[in-house]
Design an enzyme around this catalytic site. Structure first.
Site, PDB file in Angstrom:
ATOM      1  N   HIS A   1       8.927  13.898 -42.602  1.00 32.23           N
ATOM      2  CA  HIS A   1      10.354  14.305 -42.220  1.00 32.23           C
ATOM      3  C   HIS A   1      11.250  15.206 -42.595  1.00 32.23           C
ATOM      4  O   HIS A   1      11.684  16.147 -42.845  1.00 32.23           O
ATOM      5  CB  HIS A   1      11.384  13.070 -41.248  1.00 32.23           C
ATOM      6  CG  HIS A   1      10.426  12.391 -40.258  1.00 32.23           C
ATOM      7  ND1 HIS A   1       9.327  12.610 -39.979  1.00 32.23           N
ATOM      8  CD2 HIS A   1      11.246  12.311 -38.777  1.00 32.23           C
ATOM      9  CE1 HIS A   1       9.093  12.041 -38.494  1.00 32.23           C
ATOM     10  NE2 HIS A   1      10.507  12.122 -37.923  1.00 32.23           N
TER      11      HIS A   1
ATOM     12  N   GLN B   1       0.847  -1.229  -0.076  1.00 31.75           N
ATOM     13  CA  GLN B   1      -0.213  -0.121  -0.130  1.00 31.75           C
ATOM     14  C   GLN B   1       0.932   1.045   0.157  1.00 31.75           C
ATOM     15  O   GLN B   1       0.697   2.595  -0.300  1.00 31.75           O
ATOM     16  CB  GLN B   1      -0.898  -0.224   1.163  1.00 31.75           C
ATOM     17  CG  GLN B   1      -0.569  -0.297   2.958  1.00 31.75           C
ATOM     18  CD  GLN B   1       0.195  -1.599   3.269  1.00 31.75           C
ATOM     19  OE1 GLN B   1      -0.457  -2.781   2.193  1.00 31.75           O
ATOM     20  NE2 GLN B   1      -0.144  -1.918   4.158  1.00 31.75           N
TER      21      GLN B   1
ATOM     22  N   SER C   1      22.506  -9.721   1.017  1.00 31.02           N
ATOM     23  CA  SER C   1      23.556  -9.754   0.458  1.00 31.02           C
ATOM     24  C   SER C   1      24.734 -10.350   0.584  1.00 31.02           C
ATOM     25  O   SER C   1      24.539 -11.989   0.599  1.00 31.02           O
ATOM     26  CB  SER C   1      23.916  -9.720   1.856  1.00 31.02           C
ATOM     27  OG  SER C   1      22.740  -8.147   2.101  1.00 31.02           O
TER      28      SER C   1
ATOM     29  N   GLU D   1      28.828 -10.406   6.593  1.00 34.24           N
ATOM     30  CA  GLU D   1      28.268 -10.359   5.844  1.00 34.24           C
ATOM     31  C   GLU D   1      26.470 -11.131   6.142  1.00 34.24           C
ATOM     32  O   GLU D   1      26.529 -11.194   5.450  1.00 34.24           O
ATOM     33  CB  GLU D   1      28.649 -11.401   4.448  1.00 34.24           C
ATOM     34  CG  GLU D   1      27.918 -10.077   3.306  1.00 34.24           C
ATOM     35  CD  GLU D   1      27.480  -8.198   2.613  1.00 34.24           C
ATOM     36  OE1 GLU D   1      28.672  -8.187   3.393  1.00 34.24           O
ATOM     37  OE2 GLU D   1      27.024  -8.321   2.979  1.00 34.24           O
TER      38      GLU D   1
ATOM     39  N   GLU E   1      13.210   5.542 -44.646  1.00 36.78           N
ATOM     40  CA  GLU E   1      12.240   5.259 -43.490  1.00 36.78           C
ATOM     41  C   GLU E   1      11.001   5.204 -43.822  1.00 36.78           C
ATOM     42  O   GLU E   1      10.101   5.099 -42.883  1.00 36.78           O
ATOM     43  CB  GLU E   1      13.297   6.123 -42.249  1.00 36.78           C
ATOM     44  CG  GLU E   1      14.032   5.178 -41.600  1.00 36.78           C
ATOM     45  CD  GLU E   1      14.825   5.940 -39.966  1.00 36.78           C
ATOM     46  OE1 GLU E   1      13.809   6.726 -40.044  1.00 36.78           O
ATOM     47  OE2 GLU E   1      15.307   5.145 -40.309  1.00 36.78           O
TER      48      GLU E   1
ATOM     49  N   GLU F   1      28.108  -8.925  -5.041  1.00 36.94           N
ATOM     50  CA  GLU F   1      27.698  -7.072  -4.086  1.00 36.94           C
ATOM     51  C   GLU F   1      29.142  -6.714  -3.738  1.00 36.94           C
ATOM     52  O   GLU F   1      29.546  -5.542  -4.030  1.00 36.94           O
ATOM     53  CB  GLU F   1      26.787  -7.571  -3.511  1.00 36.94           C
ATOM     54  CG  GLU F   1      26.186  -6.670  -2.985  1.00 36.94           C
ATOM     55  CD  GLU F   1      25.272  -6.420  -1.786  1.00 36.94           C
ATOM     56  OE1 GLU F   1      25.152  -7.502  -1.430  1.00 36.94           O
ATOM     57  OE2 GLU F   1      24.589  -5.431  -1.187  1.00 36.94           O
ATOM     58  N   HIS F   2      29.636  -7.507  -3.171  1.00 33.34           N
ATOM     59  CA  HIS F   2      31.138  -6.682  -2.235  1.00 33.34           C
ATOM     60  C   HIS F   2      32.116  -7.478  -2.494  1.00 33.34           C
ATOM     61  O   HIS F   2      31.894  -8.826  -2.947  1.00 33.34           O
ATOM     62  CB  HIS F   2      30.992  -6.845  -0.721  1.00 33.34           C
ATOM     63  CG  HIS F   2      29.429  -5.903  -0.425  1.00 33.34           C
ATOM     64  ND1 HIS F   2      28.379  -6.974   0.366  1.00 33.34           N
ATOM     65  CD2 HIS F   2      29.780  -4.841  -0.138  1.00 33.34           C
ATOM     66  CE1 HIS F   2      27.398  -6.098   0.440  1.00 33.34           C
ATOM     67  NE2 HIS F   2      28.015  -4.519   0.864  1.00 33.34           N
TER      68      HIS F   2
ATOM     69  N   ASP G   1      29.877  -0.309   4.935  1.00 33.43           N
ATOM     70  CA  ASP G   1      28.351  -0.263   5.076  1.00 33.43           C
ATOM     71  C   ASP G   1      28.557   1.014   6.489  1.00 33.43           C
ATOM     72  O   ASP G   1      27.287   1.154   5.956  1.00 33.43           O
ATOM     73  CB  ASP G   1      28.297  -2.327   6.187  1.00 33.43           C
ATOM     74  CG  ASP G   1      28.353  -3.005   5.653  1.00 33.43           C
ATOM     75  OD1 ASP G   1      28.416  -2.681   4.719  1.00 33.43           O
ATOM     76  OD2 ASP G   1      28.435  -3.955   5.882  1.00 33.43           O
TER      77      ASP G   1
ATOM     78  N   HIS H   1      23.765 -10.933   8.199  1.00 35.49           N
ATOM     79  CA  HIS H   1      22.541  -9.520   7.851  1.00 35.49           C
ATOM     80  C   HIS H   1      21.720 -10.534   7.223  1.00 35.49           C
ATOM     81  O   HIS H   1      20.083 -10.340   7.274  1.00 35.49           O
ATOM     82  CB  HIS H   1      22.690  -9.279   6.446  1.00 35.49           C
ATOM     83  CG  HIS H   1      23.379  -7.693   6.500  1.00 35.49           C
ATOM     84  ND1 HIS H   1      23.023  -6.735   7.157  1.00 35.49           N
ATOM     85  CD2 HIS H   1      24.492  -7.631   6.047  1.00 35.49           C
ATOM     86  CE1 HIS H   1      23.903  -5.012   7.042  1.00 35.49           C
ATOM     87  NE2 HIS H   1      24.374  -6.253   6.056  1.00 35.49           N
TER      88      HIS H   1
END
EC number: 1.1.1.23
Lengths: 427, 427
Positions: B418, B189, B235, B257, B413, B325-326, B359, B260
């Site tokens: 044009h 929502q 992660s 890591e 074209e 990611e890392h 971080d 997490h």
């Protein structure tokens, strides 16, 4: 083309309706699209060939998917010398503009701490080119050249055919743009092949290029597995004009956009009722002379609106609310007026810049955000074909200096191992 | 944590499996998510409050959605002085790094033709902050500060609560980051409210921030109506280590890591079997001491792998294939090794750069691409909060010079209008 004045009661309602246009999703086709994608992911080349037969009526074996070098060489013979030259001229201008968008890797050192941002091109990019009657070699240039300028190692192109033969214009444009491989497949199956890879077609990192609603839906589904360019909708042009504008130019430019697509949206926003009326007359006069008059007429009848505002300020409010793909400024001191624009895909400044010049040869990209998405999306650019990787390098002294802060913040977040990982350095 | 050597038969298969991880879509929940979004688009605040009651068990009236200034002021009292200082220190570092990412509007003039690129910040950005037990004020800083540095006029934040009270850490972080308005709503929502706007909540141009699978699915659905940051997954950390690496540091960083998320992925890639064995021992030794040992243990048991390669070259092939990611480099001459990295969200260079420092306080963004999408996505940056608009301005002479090329390309074209739009200029 109807005229509506800011004094009319329906002005706001009409504007709101225009602002609510936008890229519509088609939920109905999504299920079928996912089915095809899944089949291609599992079945590879064989599944691709099966769908090519089903949708394009073309019998193809995996070995026949890739266009051979001889076909490309042969294609050039179909082009006149001036066609070849014009494609090459456009390519040169596009290359030159996109060279200026290059961003560089940087590393900044402060008290021994190195922080930076590394720019790396994508490895593989897939370009989708629609088949059918609309034939846009310029779009091949606009999509493939920035990728090559960015340093993408492998740019591949997929386009559907019913005969097995790709139009020479597209082959020549692809070759001039530096496309590395061309495949004669299209539709959802081509998007699937480029997203997941098959024995013949490499898995890409990003899929760019226009397509019908099936292709658009497929790109949305594979977004995340690969990157995609944007959700493209019908073409749009909004002309902001004051009393100095030449109605002939306004009308010619609006029609140039309208001939693209029955769904194309063209708007005039002007402080001059005289200009509005003259443009409407001019449009009506020029329309029947166009070779694509049926398409343009549909677009104009269905969507074209001339908004008449009482002030220039209000005109720019309307332009910013609509956030059009193409915005043309036919006003006094047009370069100053650019500062009043907050949302537009591209801006064409002054009487000598018909959008058509930018569609082909000016150099800036003609792949632009539509449907109001110019509020948050940008023109296709070099940035679309590179990624940025953060670089961090501490030394012992600086790590010690920030240790207390890291420990405190890790404590707030309940992440004890985070604190320990720094403590482990001083043990 | 299992060790697998490049000499083992399953090496390639294991690596392929890791590479095929990635952001999974959950088709089952999509229908329900679309229903809620549609209800919010139609029903506005009333629909939002109805779902807040249903999902968070919180009775809310539209007037109560927005957090009052007094609540924010009050929140600061809950924080210790060092907590406040550490948040401010981190904010300062993040601001300073992102300032360096600023790109400028440019216009280049060549023979009277002006071509350029205008940079404009987004008008309104929405930040989603998850509720529940995980409480990450640092993520509020990392998302909101770049938006404000980019010049976004209005940054709003939505986060769910069951009690009606947002945790003081989040309120303080939001205030320090410069968030303009905070709303106590979450879930699908909230995404709907930010995408379509309600009487209370403004329609945004882009929604950023992490969330559970419902929030992620909702962001995917509204993509196009607004922009979104990326499709985020669990992660990841990949450590490349040679025989000089300290196994204690390796283990501490991998666990940092792993704590997490049960789904977090940690990998060691090393040329040294001795280091691999020592890291595995260290991980087993440190694990039971962690406050979040259950989470970390699940992640390590389920996903952690130590790849042992015969050469450094091969180690980087593995790292680039995984595109983590890392990425941490615990090798001799680590800064030179950066050049061998093609795909990673962020790179932590050398023994004094535990990922935890980045971080929180190093400054570069910790919102990074996961699931292998570092092949094509980038760290969150200033670029995410601006858009680029092309600028084109021709003069009469230059327009005439390119007319033949435009006419030729328009002819190829089939776009006669044009060509006419340019011809109309010389009439």
């Amino acid at each position: 083309m109807k005229i509506i004045s800011s004094k009319d009661r329906e002005f706001k309602k009409t504007l709101d309706q225009v602002c609510r246009r936008g890229s519509q999703q088609n939920a109905k086709i999504e299920g079928r699209v996912k089915q095809i994608l899944q089949a291609v992911e599992r079945g590879g080349d064989a599944a691709v060939c099966r769908y090519v037969k089903q949708f394009d009526g073309l019998r193809l074996t995996p070995r026949g998917i890739k266009v051979r070098r001889e076909e490309i060489v042969h294609a050039y013979k179909y082009l006149s010398i001036s066609e070849r030259n014009s494609l090459r001229f456009a390519a040169k201008r596009i290359r030159s503009f996109h060279e200026r968008q290059r961003t560089k890797t940087w590393v900044h050192t402060d008290k021994g701490v190195k922080l930076g941002q590394m720019i790396t091109p994508l490895d593989v990019v897939g370009l989708y080119v629609p088949g059918g009657k609309a034939l846009y070699p310029s779009t091949v240039l606009m999509n493939a050249i920035p990728a090559k300028v960015a340093g993408v190692g492998r740019v591949i192109m997929c386009t559907p055919t019913t005969s097995g033969e790709i139009h020479p214009y597209l082959l020549a444009a692809a070759d001039i743009a530096g496309v590395d491989e061309i495949y004669r497949i299209g539709g959802v199956q081509a998007v699937g092949a480029m997203a997941y890879g098959t024995r013949t077609i490499p898995k890409t990192d990003k899929i760019v290029g226009p397509g019908n609603m099936y292709v658009a839906a497929a790109k949305r589904v594979v977004y995340g597995t690969v990157d995609i360019d944007m959700i493209a909708g019908p073409s749009e042009l909004l002309v902001v004009a004051d009393e100095t504008a030449n109605p002939l130019h306004c009308a010619a430019d609006l029609l140039c956009e309208a001939e693209h697509d029955e769904e194309a949206r063209v708007y005039l926003v002007t402080t001059s009722l005289r200009v509005a009326k003259a443009v409407v007359r001019e449009v009506a006069k020029q329309l029947p002379k166009l070779s694509r008059k049926q398409i343009a007429t549909h677009s104009v009848r269905q969507y074209a609106i001339a908004f008449v505002t009482s002030t220039m300020e209000q005109a720019f409010d309307v332009a910013n609310a609509i956030a059009a793909e193409h915005l043309e400024l036919l006003v006094k001191r047009p370069l100053e007026a650019v500062k009043k624009v907050r949302h537009a895909g591209a801006i064409f400044v002054g009487p000598h810049t018909p959008p058509a010049v930018a569609d082909y040869v000016a150099g800036p990209n003609h792949v632009l955000p539509t449907g109001g998405s110019a509020r948050f999306f940008s023109a296709l650019s070099l940035d679309d074909f590179v990624k940025k990787t953060n670089i961090v390098m501490y030394n012992q002294k600086q790590l010690k200096e920030v240790q207390a802060h890291v420990t405190c913040l890790a404590g707030m977040e309940g992440l004890q191992a985070h604190a320990r990982s720094i403590e482990s350095r001083s043990e």
